[in-house]
Enzyme design. Structure first.
Site, mmCIF file in Angstrom:
data_model
loop_
_atom_site.group_PDB
_atom_site.id
_atom_site.type_symbol
_atom_site.label_atom_id
_atom_site.label_comp_id
_atom_site.label_asym_id
_atom_site.label_seq_id
_atom_site.Cartn_x
_atom_site.Cartn_y
_atom_site.Cartn_z
ATOM 1 N N HIS A 33 0.799 -1.195 0.075
ATOM 2 C CA HIS A 33 -0.020 0.153 -0.005
ATOM 3 C C HIS A 33 0.903 1.174 -0.166
ATOM 4 O O HIS A 33 1.992 1.145 0.213
ATOM 5 C CB HIS A 33 -0.952 -0.162 1.316
ATOM 6 N N CYS A 38 3.588 -4.764 6.566
ATOM 7 C CA CYS A 38 3.089 -4.408 5.172
ATOM 8 C C CYS A 38 4.355 -3.919 4.397
ATOM 9 O O CYS A 38 5.364 -3.443 4.916
ATOM 10 C CB CYS A 38 2.167 -3.233 5.143
#
Length: 440
Positions: free
Chosen positions: A370, A389
């Protein structure tokens, strides 16, 4: 057994049925009595009540001789019994019948003249065919679930007598029906790393039968195998199985899946209720290699390096897993909460609800590719600051979001933590082929 057009028949499988025709033998003649004599002309004559009998009362009288029957007036001789057997499948009054069993009426010692199977609630008769030797009739179309059927038949026994009978049975009720759903959906186009996942509505204890009922072919000619999904404790699922080849699917290929589950016994009395044929296509090869040693993502399209981006990965407390991951789904924007990964206010690593852009899910546990938050942009290519992430620049995250979709592959290197569990998304490619095909 009650014979006749309205009668029932023996309703157990293999019961012997005897159709017997008998005649009572009637003998004509008169027995001497006090008021009846046989005349000399063979006729009957009456004697006066006051006349004494012609013989002494103490002397026995000879029996009267019956008259000789006229030609053609003889009583018929008894007809021999005509025995035959009827074998009904399913048996009369059977319940929970597997619709794939169909219905069969078989006779021995007789000839089948007609059979009809139809729902007792109305509707059309079920199609069937008679064997060449006319002693067996079998349905040729599928029965329905949760339906009561009546069976009626007529036979001609060896004595030439028509006999009729019937039975009823009921098929599997909805509580015992089972079906399956596949991901990806029929008609999808996915990346080359997408395993096929089958989720069953009921527990499967008869794995071999279910696996044999699912046929997977591909234009690439790749063969694959099933793997029943284990969780991180090692417990193997009885409702989810995956299928993949030894290596990634070939690009630009078509995968055809046939699930012939109608009538398949899943175990525990659960019966498959339908068949499907589905196709899934793969697009070109797309691979993103994320290296923790260099804090970069290199994107390869059809094996050729296309782009390189700086990234940030998980911290030592929240490391990114090594190995292969498969993109699960994409969000233009989505909301991250610390609670979703087990953090609560007061925890050192807690963060408030946060909206992120261009997020592509890699795991059920919360790993995404992301756009990094503005405060983390300076960390790209330098240091890890995420909760596991892969954070990217706005340009890099949007490029990944628009280029990678379900089934595309991300490989993470040099985090010294991993690999991801196979059930935490699609970690299937981290399982060796020997382990995959050798699952007990």
């Amino acid at each position: 057994m009650t014979q006749g057009s309205g009668g029932g028949v023996a309703r157990r499988r293999g019961v012997r049925i005897a159709a017997v025709c008998t005649a009572t033998l009637l003998v004509g003649g008169c027995v001497g009595s006090s008021d009846t004599q046989v005349g000399s002309d063979g006729g009957m004559s009456s004697s006066s009540p006051s006349s004494p009998p012609s013989a002494s009362p103490s002397a026995p009288q000879a029996p009267s001789t019956p008259p000789t029957p006229e030609p053609g007036s003889e009583s018929p001789a008894p007809r021999p019994a005509a025995e035959y057997a009827v074998d009904l499948t399913p048996a009369d009054a059977a319940s929970g019948v597997n619709p794939a069993t169909g219905a069969t009426v078989a006779v021995s010692g007789a000839t089948l003249e007609a059979v009809e199977v139809r729902p007792t609630s109305g509707g059309t008769s079920v199609a069937g065919e008679l064997s060449d030797d006319t002693d067996t009739w079998t349905t040729t179309e599928r029965l329905a679930f949760d339906t009561e059927y009546s069976v009626s038949y007529s036979v001609l026994d060896s004595a030439g007598q028509a006999q009729r009978g019937g039975s009823t049975f009921t098929t599997v009720e909805p509580a015992n029906e089972a079906d399956a759903a596949m991901f990806p959906l029929d008609g999808s186009t996915v990346g080359t790393g997408q395993p096929l996942e089958f989720t069953f509505s009921e527990p499967v204890t008869n794995r071999d039968a279910v696996e044999k009922a699912i046929t997977v072919t591909s234009t690439s000619g790749q063969e694959g195998a099933f793997y029943w999904l284990p969780d991180r404790t090692g417990k193997v699922s009885d409702t989810v199985v995956r299928y993949r080849p030894e290596s990634f699917w070939a690009p630009n290929s078509t995968i055809t899946v046939r699930t012939d589950l109608f009538g398949v016994d899943f175990g525990n009395g659960m019966i498959g209720n339908g068949d499907t044929t589905m196709t899934v296509k793969t697009h070109n090869t797309r691979l993103a290699v994320v290296d923790n040693a260099t804090k970069t993502m290199k994107v390869y399209l059809d094996g050729t390096l296309d782009r390189t981006f700086p990234v940030t990965l998980g911290t030592d407390a929240w490391p990114s897993t090594e190995g292969y991951m498969v993109v699960m789904e994409n969000y233009g924007t989505t909301r991250f909460t610390a609670e979703s990964i087990g953090l609560h206010p007061g925890d050192p690593d807690y963060y408030p609800p946060t909206v992120v852009k261009h997020a592509s899910r890699l795991s059920n546990g919360g790993a995404f590719v992301h756009e990094a938050l503005p405060a983390a942009q300076v960390a790209l290519g330098e240091v890890n600051v995420s909760h596991g992430c892969i954070g990217m620049s706005p340009e890099g995250a949007e490029y990944f979001y628009r280029t990678f979709g379900p089934g595309d592959v991300v490989e993470i290197l040099n985090t010294d933590y991993g690999p991801m569990f196979v059930d935490d998304g699609f970690g299937d490619w981290n399982v060796s082929w020997d382990e995959w095909v050798g699952q007990p």
